[in-house]
Design a protein around this motif. Structure first.
Motif, PDB file in Angstrom:
ATOM      1  N   LYS A 121       6.374  -1.788 -11.837  1.00 58.10           N
ATOM      2  CA  LYS A 121       6.000  -2.981 -11.088  1.00 58.10           C
ATOM      3  C   LYS A 121       4.935  -2.610 -10.054  1.00 58.10           C
ATOM      4  N   ILE A 122       3.748  -2.248 -10.574  1.00 54.10           N
ATOM      5  CA  ILE A 122       2.621  -1.897  -9.715  1.00 54.10           C
ATOM      6  C   ILE A 122       1.324  -2.445 -10.308  1.00 54.10           C
ATOM      7  N   VAL A 123       0.374  -2.746  -9.435  1.00 61.33           N
ATOM      8  CA  VAL A 123      -1.009  -2.994  -9.838  1.00 61.33           C
ATOM      9  C   VAL A 123      -1.827  -1.891  -9.192  1.00 61.33           C
ATOM     10  N   CYS A 124      -3.029  -1.653  -9.685  1.00 59.35           N
ATOM     11  CA  CYS A 124      -3.784  -0.507  -9.166  1.00 59.35           C
ATOM     12  C   CYS A 124      -5.213  -0.860  -8.795  1.00 59.35           C
ATOM     13  N   TYR A 125      -5.702  -0.147  -7.826  1.00 61.88           N
ATOM     14  CA  TYR A 125      -7.122  -0.126  -7.471  1.00 61.88           C
ATOM     15  C   TYR A 125      -7.510   1.345  -7.387  1.00 61.88           C
ATOM     16  N   ILE A 126      -8.564   1.732  -8.121  1.00 58.81           N
ATOM     17  CA  ILE A 126      -9.018   3.116  -8.148  1.00 58.81           C
ATOM     18  C   ILE A 126     -10.508   3.137  -7.850  1.00 58.81           C
ATOM     19  N   GLY A 127     -10.890   3.792  -6.744  1.00 62.17           N
ATOM     20  CA  GLY A 127     -12.305   3.865  -6.417  1.00 62.17           C
ATOM     21  C   GLY A 127     -12.553   3.927  -4.931  1.00 62.17           C
ATOM     22  N   GLY A 128     -13.800   3.649  -4.546  1.00 67.47           N
ATOM     23  CA  GLY A 128     -14.175   3.675  -3.136  1.00 67.47           C
ATOM     24  C   GLY A 128     -13.442   2.601  -2.352  1.00 67.47           C
ATOM     25  N   ILE A 129     -12.971   2.950  -1.174  1.00 68.05           N
ATOM     26  CA  ILE A 129     -12.153   2.029  -0.372  1.00 68.05           C
ATOM     27  C   ILE A 129     -12.863   1.751   0.951  1.00 68.05           C
ATOM     28  N   TRP A 130     -13.465   0.564   1.043  1.00 71.96           N
ATOM     29  CA  TRP A 130     -14.067   0.113   2.287  1.00 71.96           C
ATOM     30  C   TRP A 130     -14.056  -1.414   2.302  1.00 71.96           C
ATOM     31  N   PRO A 131     -14.338  -2.042   3.448  1.00 71.28           N
ATOM     32  CA  PRO A 131     -14.162  -3.492   3.567  1.00 71.28           C
ATOM     33  C   PRO A 131     -14.898  -4.325   2.522  1.00 71.28           C
ATOM     34  N   SER A 132     -16.123  -3.946   2.159  1.00 72.98           N
ATOM     35  CA  SER A 132     -16.902  -4.758   1.221  1.00 72.98           C
ATOM     36  C   SER A 132     -16.277  -4.804  -0.166  1.00 72.98           C
ATOM     37  N   ARG A 133     -15.370  -3.890  -0.458  1.00 72.63           N
ATOM     38  CA  ARG A 133     -14.686  -3.890  -1.747  1.00 72.63           C
ATOM     39  C   ARG A 133     -13.505  -4.872  -1.770  1.00 72.63           C
ATOM     40  N   GLY A 134     -13.321  -5.637  -0.690  1.00 74.53           N
ATOM     41  CA  GLY A 134     -12.267  -6.642  -0.667  1.00 74.53           C
ATOM     42  C   GLY A 134     -10.872  -6.071  -0.494  1.00 74.53           C
ATOM     43  N   ILE A 135     -10.777  -4.870   0.065  1.00 75.99           N
ATOM     44  CA  ILE A 135      -9.476  -4.210   0.178  1.00 75.99           C
ATOM     45  C   ILE A 135      -8.572  -4.903   1.198  1.00 75.99           C
ATOM     46  N   THR A 136      -9.133  -5.380   2.298  1.00 76.07           N
ATOM     47  CA  THR A 136      -8.315  -6.081   3.296  1.00 76.07           C
ATOM     48  C   THR A 136      -7.672  -7.313   2.681  1.00 76.07           C
ATOM     49  N   GLU A 137      -8.464  -8.095   1.947  1.00 75.06           N
ATOM     50  CA  GLU A 137      -7.947  -9.302   1.304  1.00 75.06           C
ATOM     51  C   GLU A 137      -6.916  -8.957   0.246  1.00 75.06           C
ATOM     52  N   LEU A 138      -7.118  -7.862  -0.453  1.00 75.44           N
ATOM     53  CA  LEU A 138      -6.160  -7.429  -1.466  1.00 75.44           C
ATOM     54  C   LEU A 138      -4.831  -7.053  -0.824  1.00 75.44           C
ATOM     55  N   VAL A 139      -4.868  -6.318   0.265  1.00 74.41           N
ATOM     56  CA  VAL A 139      -3.637  -5.957   0.972  1.00 74.41           C
ATOM     57  C   VAL A 139      -2.935  -7.208   1.484  1.00 74.41           C
ATOM     58  N   ASP A 140      -3.710  -8.173   1.986  1.00 73.08           N
ATOM     59  CA  ASP A 140      -3.130  -9.414   2.482  1.00 73.08           C
ATOM     60  C   ASP A 140      -2.475 -10.229   1.367  1.00 73.08           C
ATOM     61  N   ALA A 141      -2.867  -9.982   0.127  1.00 76.34           N
ATOM     62  CA  ALA A 141      -2.301 -10.721  -1.002  1.00 76.34           C
ATOM     63  C   ALA A 141      -0.934 -10.199  -1.419  1.00 76.34           C
ATOM     64  N   GLY A 168       0.891  -6.701   4.503  1.00 78.72           N
ATOM     65  CA  GLY A 168       0.996  -6.244   3.123  1.00 78.72           C
ATOM     66  C   GLY A 168       0.941  -4.735   2.956  1.00 78.72           C
ATOM     67  N   TRP A 169       0.566  -4.003   4.021  1.00 76.67           N
ATOM     68  CA  TRP A 169       0.434  -2.550   3.913  1.00 76.67           C
ATOM     69  C   TRP A 169       1.749  -1.881   3.533  1.00 76.67           C
ATOM     70  N   THR A 170       2.868  -2.517   3.862  1.00 79.47           N
ATOM     71  CA  THR A 170       4.178  -1.947   3.502  1.00 79.47           C
ATOM     72  C   THR A 170       4.370  -1.912   1.990  1.00 79.47           C
ATOM     73  N   GLN A 171       3.529  -2.664   1.265  1.00 76.06           N
ATOM     74  CA  GLN A 171       3.616  -2.710  -0.202  1.00 76.06           C
ATOM     75  C   GLN A 171       2.591  -1.792  -0.865  1.00 76.06           C
ATOM     76  N   VAL A 172       1.930  -0.955  -0.068  1.00 78.29           N
ATOM     77  CA  VAL A 172       0.867  -0.098  -0.594  1.00 78.29           C
ATOM     78  C   VAL A 172       1.356   1.337  -0.747  1.00 78.29           C
TER      79      VAL A 172
END
Length: 298
Positions: A121-141, A168-172
Motif C-alpha cells: 500500500k504505497i505510491v512512489c516518487y523517484i527523482g529530484g525533490i524540490w518545490p517546482s516538482r510539486g512535492i509539497t502538494e503531493l505530501v498535502d494529498a 501528510g509528512w507522517t505518511q512519507v
C-alpha cells in the motif's frame, strides 16, 4: 570553456555536438575551423530560467538569454531538440531542426513481471525533490487512511524542514538517494508512480523520462494535466492526469487506483506495452543517425 575548445581542436573531429548552452560560444570558433556544429537543446532555456528564477527584471534577462541562444543556434549546421514544442521554436530561426525524443534505451527499460510480486500500500516518487516538482502538494494529498508515499531522492535540508511541518509528512517514507536495483524493487511493489510537476513554462511542454520509467515498470502514472502529458498518459490509458496544484485531485487519483486494482493493473500493462513497442530509443536512434548524415553531407 577554453579547455573544451582546446580539447575539441586536439580531437580534430568533423562534427561537434554541443549539448550545453554555455558551450554555444564555441560554435562560431569551431565553424571557422571548418567544423560542422550541431546544437542539442534539451530544454527551453529561456522558459526554464523564468520558471526557476525570482530575480527582479527577469523578463529582460529572459529576452537577452533567448536572443543570445537564437543568435548562435541560427548559425549552427543543425539543431536537435528533445520535444516537438522546442523544435517549433527553433524551426523559426534554423530550418535544419529536428526533435529526437529522449526515450529510454532498451537496456535501461525494466519490464517487470508484476504477477509474481505482492503489491504494498504505497505510491512512489523517484527523482529530484524540490518545490517546482510539486512535492509539497503531493505530501498535502496524503491521508492517514490511504497509501504511504515512498519518496526517493535527495532533499535539500531547508525544503525538508518545510515538508516536515505538513500533516501528510507522517505518511512519507523518506528513502534518500537509491540505486538502480532499489529503484526497480520499489517500482515492483508500488501501486502507482507520481510525476505531478507544477505548471511552470519549462514543465508544460517537457517529456520527463520519469513518465517512461514508470510506464516501463508497469506502473500506472499519476501525472500533471498538461496537454502533452494527457495525450501521452490518458490517451494511451496508462494512468490519470490531475491539476498538480490541487492536493485533493492528487488524493482522488490515488484513491481511485487503490480502490480499482484491476483498472490500475490494466493501465500499468498498457504503459509497459507502449514503452516496449513505441517509447524507446530504437526509432529515435535511427532519426538521429540520419540527421547526422544529413549534416555531414550538407
Amino acid at each position: 570553456v577554453n579547455q573544451v575548445y582546446q580539447k575539441a581542436l586536439e580531437l580534430d573531429g568533423i562534427c561537434y555536438h554541443l549539448h550545453d548552452p554555455e558551450l554555444l560560444r564555441l560554435s562560431l570558433k569551431l565553424q571557422r575551423k571548418g567544423k560542422k556544429v550541431i546544437y542539442d537543446a534539451h530544454e527551453d532555456l529561456p522558459r526554464q530560467f523564468m520558471g526557476n528564477s525570482r530575480l527582479p527584471g527577469r523578463s529582460i534577462i529572459l529576452r537577452v538569454i533567448e536572443w543570445v541562444e537564437n543568435f548562435y543556434a541560427s548559425k549552427a549546421h543543425g539543431i536537435i531538440t528533445a520535444t516537438p514544442y522546442i523544435a517549433n521554436r527553433f524551426l523559426k530561426i534554423n530550418p535544419n531542426t529536428i526533435d529526437i525524443n529522449n526515450f529510454p534505451l532498451e537496456t535501461e527499460i525494466e519490464f517487470i513481471d508484476h504477477q509474481s510480486v505482492q503489491k504494498e500500500k504505497i505510491v512512489c516518487y523517484i527523482g529530484g525533490i524540490w518545490p517546482s516538482r510539486g512535492i509539497t502538494e503531493l505530501v498535502d494529498a496524503l491521508d492517514a487512511s490511504g497509501p504511504r508515499l515512498a519518496l526517493a531522492g535527495k532533499i535539500d535540508a531547508d525544503f525538508k524542514s518545510i515538508l516536515a511541518q505538513r500533516q501528510g509528512w507522517t505518511q512519507v517514507d523518506e528513502l534518500g538517494f537509491i540505486d538502480r536495483q532499489a529503484s526497480m524493487e520499489l517500482k515492483q511493489k508500488a501501486l502507482a508512480g507520481i510525476v505531478t510537476f507544477l505548471p511552470l513554462p519549462n514543465h508544460v511542454n517537457a517529456q520527463p523520462n520519469k513518465i517512461f520509467e514508470y510506464m516501463a515498470a508497469g506502473l500506472p502514472v499519476i501525472g500533471s494535466n498538461f496537454p502533452l502529458w494527457k495525450a501521452l498518459i490518458e490517451t494511451n490509458n496508462c494512468g490519470l492526469c490531475v491539476d498538480p496544484t490541487r492536493p485533493e485531485e492528487i488524493a482522488k487519483a490515488i484513491r481511485f487506483l487503490v480502490e480499482n486494482p484491476e483498472i490500475a493493473a490494466e493501465m500499468g500493462e498498457n504503459g509497459r506495452k507502449m514503452v516496449q513497442n513505441t517509447y524507446n530509443w530504437t526509432a529515435e536512434e535511427k532519426k538521429m543517425l540520419a540527421f547526422y548524415q544529413k549534416v555531414l553531407v550538407s
